[in-house]
Design an enzyme around this catalytic site. Structure first.
Site, PDB file in Angstrom:
ATOM      1  N   GLY A  36      -9.641  -9.115 -30.825  1.00  0.00           N
ATOM      2  CA  GLY A  36      -8.659  -9.315 -29.766  1.00  0.00           C
ATOM      3  C   GLY A  36      -8.975  -8.542 -28.490  1.00  0.00           C
ATOM      4  O   GLY A  36      -9.095  -7.324 -28.497  1.00  0.00           O
ATOM      5  N   GLY A  47      -7.011  -8.311 -25.753  1.00  0.00           N
ATOM      6  CA  GLY A  47      -5.799  -8.160 -24.945  1.00  0.00           C
ATOM      7  C   GLY A  47      -5.762  -6.758 -24.352  1.00  0.00           C
ATOM      8  O   GLY A  47      -6.790  -6.073 -24.275  1.00  0.00           O
ATOM      9  N   PHE A  48      -4.574  -6.307 -23.974  1.00  0.00           N
ATOM     10  CA  PHE A  48      -4.450  -4.973 -23.360  1.00  0.00           C
ATOM     11  C   PHE A  48      -4.983  -3.884 -24.285  1.00  0.00           C
ATOM     12  O   PHE A  48      -5.684  -2.968 -23.855  1.00  0.00           O
ATOM     13  CB  PHE A  48      -2.981  -4.680 -23.043  1.00  0.00           C
ATOM     14  CG  PHE A  48      -2.478  -5.406 -21.843  1.00  0.00           C
ATOM     15  CD1 PHE A  48      -2.865  -5.020 -20.569  1.00  0.00           C
ATOM     16  CD2 PHE A  48      -1.611  -6.484 -21.971  1.00  0.00           C
ATOM     17  CE1 PHE A  48      -2.401  -5.689 -19.446  1.00  0.00           C
ATOM     18  CE2 PHE A  48      -1.147  -7.161 -20.853  1.00  0.00           C
ATOM     19  CZ  PHE A  48      -1.541  -6.764 -19.596  1.00  0.00           C
ATOM     20  N   VAL A  72     -11.063 -15.150 -35.676  1.00  0.00           N
ATOM     21  CA  VAL A  72     -11.208 -14.417 -36.934  1.00  0.00           C
ATOM     22  C   VAL A  72     -10.262 -15.038 -37.955  1.00  0.00           C
ATOM     23  O   VAL A  72      -9.065 -15.195 -37.690  1.00  0.00           O
ATOM     24  CB  VAL A  72     -10.933 -12.908 -36.748  1.00  0.00           C
ATOM     25  CG1 VAL A  72     -11.004 -12.180 -38.082  1.00  0.00           C
ATOM     26  CG2 VAL A  72     -11.931 -12.322 -35.757  1.00  0.00           C
ATOM     27  N   GLU A  90      12.600 -13.925 -15.215  1.00  0.00           N
ATOM     28  CA  GLU A  90      11.621 -14.101 -14.141  1.00  0.00           C
ATOM     29  C   GLU A  90      11.303 -15.579 -13.931  1.00  0.00           C
ATOM     30  O   GLU A  90      11.200 -16.048 -12.795  1.00  0.00           O
ATOM     31  CB  GLU A  90      10.352 -13.297 -14.463  1.00  0.00           C
ATOM     32  CG  GLU A  90      10.646 -11.796 -14.419  1.00  0.00           C
ATOM     33  CD  GLU A  90       9.445 -10.897 -14.648  1.00  0.00           C
ATOM     34  OE1 GLU A  90       8.433 -11.375 -15.185  1.00  0.00           O
ATOM     35  OE2 GLU A  90       9.530  -9.706 -14.265  1.00  0.00           O
ATOM     36  N   ASP A 135       0.799  -4.776 -29.905  1.00  0.00           N
ATOM     37  CA  ASP A 135       1.920  -5.563 -30.433  1.00  0.00           C
ATOM     38  C   ASP A 135       1.857  -5.793 -31.937  1.00  0.00           C
ATOM     39  O   ASP A 135       2.889  -5.969 -32.583  1.00  0.00           O
ATOM     40  CB  ASP A 135       1.930  -6.947 -29.765  1.00  0.00           C
ATOM     41  CG  ASP A 135       2.558  -6.918 -28.390  1.00  0.00           C
ATOM     42  OD1 ASP A 135       2.947  -5.833 -27.932  1.00  0.00           O
ATOM     43  OD2 ASP A 135       2.657  -8.002 -27.767  1.00  0.00           O
ATOM     44  N   ALA A 146       3.124  -4.013 -22.594  1.00  0.00           N
ATOM     45  CA  ALA A 146       1.727  -3.657 -22.316  1.00  0.00           C
ATOM     46  C   ALA A 146       1.429  -2.157 -22.474  1.00  0.00           C
ATOM     47  O   ALA A 146       0.374  -1.788 -22.999  1.00  0.00           O
ATOM     48  CB  ALA A 146       1.368  -4.121 -20.901  1.00  0.00           C
ATOM     49  N   GLN A 147       2.340  -1.280 -22.048  1.00  0.00           N
ATOM     50  CA  GLN A 147       2.026   0.151 -22.026  1.00  0.00           C
ATOM     51  C   GLN A 147       1.674   0.753 -23.388  1.00  0.00           C
ATOM     52  O   GLN A 147       0.672   1.457 -23.499  1.00  0.00           O
ATOM     53  CB  GLN A 147       3.166   0.935 -21.353  1.00  0.00           C
ATOM     54  CG  GLN A 147       3.021   1.028 -19.840  1.00  0.00           C
ATOM     55  CD  GLN A 147       1.680   1.633 -19.400  1.00  0.00           C
ATOM     56  OE1 GLN A 147       1.190   2.589 -19.974  1.00  0.00           O
ATOM     57  NE2 GLN A 147       1.083   1.075 -18.369  1.00  0.00           N
TER      58      GLN A 147
HETATM   59  C1  FAD Z   1       5.182 -14.430 -21.091  1.00  0.00           C
HETATM   60  C2  FAD Z   1       5.018 -12.953 -21.341  1.00  0.00           C
HETATM   61  C3  FAD Z   1       5.411 -12.048 -20.385  1.00  0.00           C
HETATM   62  C4  FAD Z   1       5.272 -10.678 -20.592  1.00  0.00           C
HETATM   63  N1  FAD Z   1       5.667  -9.812 -19.606  1.00  0.00           N
HETATM   64  C5  FAD Z   1       5.463  -8.503 -19.775  1.00  0.00           C
HETATM   65  C6  FAD Z   1       5.783  -7.589 -18.744  1.00  0.00           C
HETATM   66  O1  FAD Z   1       6.285  -7.986 -17.681  1.00  0.00           O
HETATM   67  N2  FAD Z   1       5.535  -6.261 -18.952  1.00  0.00           N
HETATM   68  C7  FAD Z   1       4.973  -5.811 -20.106  1.00  0.00           C
HETATM   69  O2  FAD Z   1       4.717  -4.607 -20.235  1.00  0.00           O
HETATM   70  N3  FAD Z   1       4.678  -6.648 -21.115  1.00  0.00           N
HETATM   71  C8  FAD Z   1       4.894  -7.984 -20.980  1.00  0.00           C
HETATM   72  N4  FAD Z   1       4.583  -8.844 -21.989  1.00  0.00           N
HETATM   73  C9  FAD Z   1       4.090  -8.293 -23.265  1.00  0.00           C
HETATM   74  C10 FAD Z   1       2.622  -7.897 -23.170  1.00  0.00           C
HETATM   75  O3  FAD Z   1       1.878  -8.948 -22.613  1.00  0.00           O
HETATM   76  C11 FAD Z   1       2.121  -7.534 -24.558  1.00  0.00           C
HETATM   77  O4  FAD Z   1       2.886  -6.481 -25.052  1.00  0.00           O
HETATM   78  C12 FAD Z   1       0.660  -7.149 -24.546  1.00  0.00           C
HETATM   79  O5  FAD Z   1      -0.119  -8.224 -24.109  1.00  0.00           O
HETATM   80  C13 FAD Z   1       0.212  -6.678 -25.936  1.00  0.00           C
HETATM   81  O6  FAD Z   1      -1.151  -6.428 -25.899  1.00  0.00           O
HETATM   82  P1  FAD Z   1      -2.029  -6.649 -27.199  1.00  0.00           P
HETATM   83  O7  FAD Z   1      -3.427  -6.233 -26.835  1.00  0.00           O
HETATM   84  O8  FAD Z   1      -1.390  -6.037 -28.372  1.00  0.00           O
HETATM   85  O9  FAD Z   1      -2.015  -8.233 -27.463  1.00  0.00           O
HETATM   86  P2  FAD Z   1      -2.435  -9.436 -26.500  1.00  0.00           P
HETATM   87  O10 FAD Z   1      -2.506  -9.009 -25.089  1.00  0.00           O
HETATM   88  O11 FAD Z   1      -1.532 -10.561 -26.857  1.00  0.00           O
HETATM   89  O12 FAD Z   1      -3.912  -9.793 -26.963  1.00  0.00           O
HETATM   90  C14 FAD Z   1      -4.220 -10.353 -28.210  1.00  0.00           C
HETATM   91  C15 FAD Z   1      -5.626 -10.948 -28.142  1.00  0.00           C
HETATM   92  O13 FAD Z   1      -6.042 -11.264 -29.457  1.00  0.00           O
HETATM   93  C16 FAD Z   1      -6.685 -12.531 -29.460  1.00  0.00           C
HETATM   94  N5  FAD Z   1      -6.549 -13.046 -30.829  1.00  0.00           N
HETATM   95  C17 FAD Z   1      -5.397 -13.222 -31.524  1.00  0.00           C
HETATM   96  N6  FAD Z   1      -5.662 -13.668 -32.761  1.00  0.00           N
HETATM   97  C18 FAD Z   1      -7.010 -13.772 -32.852  1.00  0.00           C
HETATM   98  C19 FAD Z   1      -7.903 -14.186 -33.888  1.00  0.00           C
HETATM   99  N7  FAD Z   1      -7.458 -14.527 -35.120  1.00  0.00           N
HETATM  100  N8  FAD Z   1      -9.224 -14.209 -33.621  1.00  0.00           N
HETATM  101  C20 FAD Z   1      -9.707 -13.848 -32.404  1.00  0.00           C
HETATM  102  N9  FAD Z   1      -8.899 -13.451 -31.386  1.00  0.00           N
HETATM  103  C21 FAD Z   1      -7.574 -13.401 -31.617  1.00  0.00           C
HETATM  104  C22 FAD Z   1      -5.947 -13.321 -28.412  1.00  0.00           C
HETATM  105  O14 FAD Z   1      -6.745 -14.390 -27.928  1.00  0.00           O
HETATM  106  C23 FAD Z   1      -5.674 -12.252 -27.344  1.00  0.00           C
HETATM  107  O15 FAD Z   1      -6.717 -12.185 -26.394  1.00  0.00           O
HETATM  108  C24 FAD Z   1       4.712 -10.208 -21.811  1.00  0.00           C
HETATM  109  C25 FAD Z   1       4.316 -11.127 -22.779  1.00  0.00           C
HETATM  110  C26 FAD Z   1       4.460 -12.493 -22.551  1.00  0.00           C
HETATM  111  C27 FAD Z   1       4.018 -13.479 -23.610  1.00  0.00           C
END
Ligand code: FAD
Length: 425
Positions: free
Chosen positions: A15, A17-18, A83, A174, A305, A322-323
């Site tokens: 993943g 993401g953030f 994965v 929003e 998350d 995100a934080q």
């Molecule tokens: C519409 C929306 C608005 C939001 N607004 C805010 C905001 O204003 N402020 C804020 O702080 N937070 C906000 N959030 C929440 C924030 O985006 C998340 O808390 C944050 O992205 C979590 O980061 P993460 O790295 O845990 O997961 P994510 O950023 O979701 O990243 C997960 C990654 O894992 C990858 N992945 C998943 N499963 C697999 C797999 N099986 N194989 C390979 N890759 C995989 C995905 O492609 C993705 O790139 C928002 C979320 C959404 C959906």
């Protein structure tokens, strides 16, 4: 997978993401081999997805190529793959492009949309969790405008112009504000054959107030701003059924609508293979200790998350924003190197930097630890924070330019049906 053998331990991250990218940045060019795997080749800045849905921004200004993020990380490989499972006995994962072994595994797979078991909403509702889904919403809104402009059937026109957003958290608030701006500024100019008053935006929230996770002050202000923009806010309202045409709720409210946007919840997105009892019910999050180590596994970690770390201050885990993902990713990057070197690790302590939500083109609400404010200044703060948080200098410049242009011209530049959305019914 074509990853060369290395004398260094291999760290596999699932993943980008953030959490995943901030972890990868911290262990860049250290004595480890890093393999980042994501099913998409880009990082998504989810907080601005709603602006793609409402035609305010193009998707490429909120997404960033993962290979570009990693371009100076000499010890890091990226593979585009999904994965499928983890085999913790063999220290190996199975992906859509083959198997790969690991010495340390970091799971950062985030969340997926939660429909709470409601099949009708899953079938006909529009989720907004990924870039393609945001583009679907953008297309559907614009297609509805086009359809409404040619229909003589009053009821059908009303259903096409009724937009129902479910979930009064920051995303729903929003999005409702942004769609209201479309109604107030774009419809009268671009669609002179439509009457703006025929368009209605409903925001349905199950709890007694919008922005339930923020302060009461923020909720009250956000509701006022939304009402001023013409959004019809209904609290204590749950959607029970949606057949693609009619929204039924727990109250007497029934709405004819061709569009239901589902912003009402997420659930963890775990990978198969680990023990079932380490997943917290409903939330679907891996239980981790204060070093983000998954319960019962020495070399498997979960971040952001997808993990749930119970502490005195956060007995139900950290908020899924995100934080925590960024901060956990950064700390684990340092801790993993310490672990390999046999040094003591540092426990995670969340620094809450506050929360905010914007409502329309120049209003926002901001909650800081000891201070809360709302209105134009809050909107300025919201813009600054989001601009700075975007990945990539190019994206910051493009978004800044777009916001400036949109603000001066009351415009939304991305009103394009590039890939028409085919509704099921
Ligand atoms: C519409 C929306 C608005 C939001 N607004 C805010 C905001 O204003 N402020 C804020 O702080 N937070 C906000 N959030 C929440 C924030 O985006 C998340 O808390 C944050 O992205 C979590 O980061 P993460 O790295 O845990 O997961 P994510 O950023 O979701 O990243 C997960 C990654 O894992 C990858 N992945 C998943 N499963 C697999 C797999 N099986 N194989 C390979 N890759 C995989 C995905 O492609 C993705 O790139 C928002 C979320 C959404 C959906």
């Amino acid at each position: 997978m074509n990853i060369p053998k290395s004398s260094f331990p291999r760290v596999v991250i699932i993943g980008g993401g953030f959490a995943g990218i901030n972890f990868a940045r911290k262990i860049a060019n250290k004595n480890v081999q890093v393999v980042l795997i994501d099913k998409r080749n880009y990082h998504t800045f989810q907080p601005l997805l709603y602006q793609v849905s409402s035609a305010g921004l193009e998707p490429d200004s909120i997404a960033y190529p993962l290979r570009k993020i990693l371009k100076n990380h000499k010890n890091t490989f990226f593979r585009l793959a999904e994965v499928e499972s983890i085999n913790s006995e063999k220290n190996e994962i199975t992906t859509s492009i083959g198997n790969i072994s690991y010495d340390y595994l970091v799971i950062a797979t985030g969340t997926k949309t939660n429909y709470f078991g409601n099949k009708s909403i899953e079938t006909y509702g529009m989720p907004m969790k990924k870039v393609p889904q945001a583009l679907n919403i953008r297309s559907l809104i614009l297609q509805n405008f086009e359809q409404a402009a040619i229909t003589n059937d009053k009821e059908n026109r009303k259903a096409l112009l009724n937009f129902v957003i479910v979930g009064g958290g920051p995303t729903g608030v929003e999005l409702a504000g942004a769609i209201a701006e479309l109604k107030n500024h774009i419809l009268p100019r671009d669609y002179r054959d439509l009457i703006p008053e025929d368009m209605q935006i409903y925001l349905l929230e199950g709890s007694p107030r919008v922005l339930p996770t923020m302060s009461k002050h923020a909720s009250k202000k956000a509701a006022q701003f939304l009402t001023k923009l013409g959004v019809l806010v209904h609290c204590n309202t749950f959607v029970e059924n949606y057949d693609g045409k009619k929204v039924l709720t727990n109250l007497s409210l029934e709405l004819q609508s061709e569009t239901l946007i589902w912003a009402a919840g997420v659930t963890g997105n775990p990978v198969e293979g680990l023990r079932a009892d380490i997943l917290i019910d409903r939330a679907n999050r891996y239980k981790v200790n204060e070093y983000n180590q998954v319960e019962g596994y020495n070399n498997i970690f979960a971040l952001g998350d997808i993990c749930l770390m119970q502490t005195d201050a956060y007995p139900n885990g950290h908020p899924q924003v995100a934080q925590p993902a960024i901060q956990q990713g950064e700390l684990l990057g340092k801790n993993l190197i310490k672990l390999i070197e046999g040094k003591p690790l540092k426990k995670f302590k969340y620094k809450d930097k506050g929360s905010m939500a914007t409502v329309g083109r120049n209003k926002a609400v901001v909650d800081l630890k000891h201070f809360r404010f709302a209105g134009f200044f809050a909107w300025f703060v919201w813009m600054f924070v989001h601009l700075m948080a975007l990945v990539g200098f190019r994206n910051r410049i493009i978004v800044f330019f777009n916001w400036g242009y949109n603000y001066i011209n009351f415009d939304k530049a991305a009103r394009l049906i590039i890939r028409p959305f085919n509704k099921l019914n």
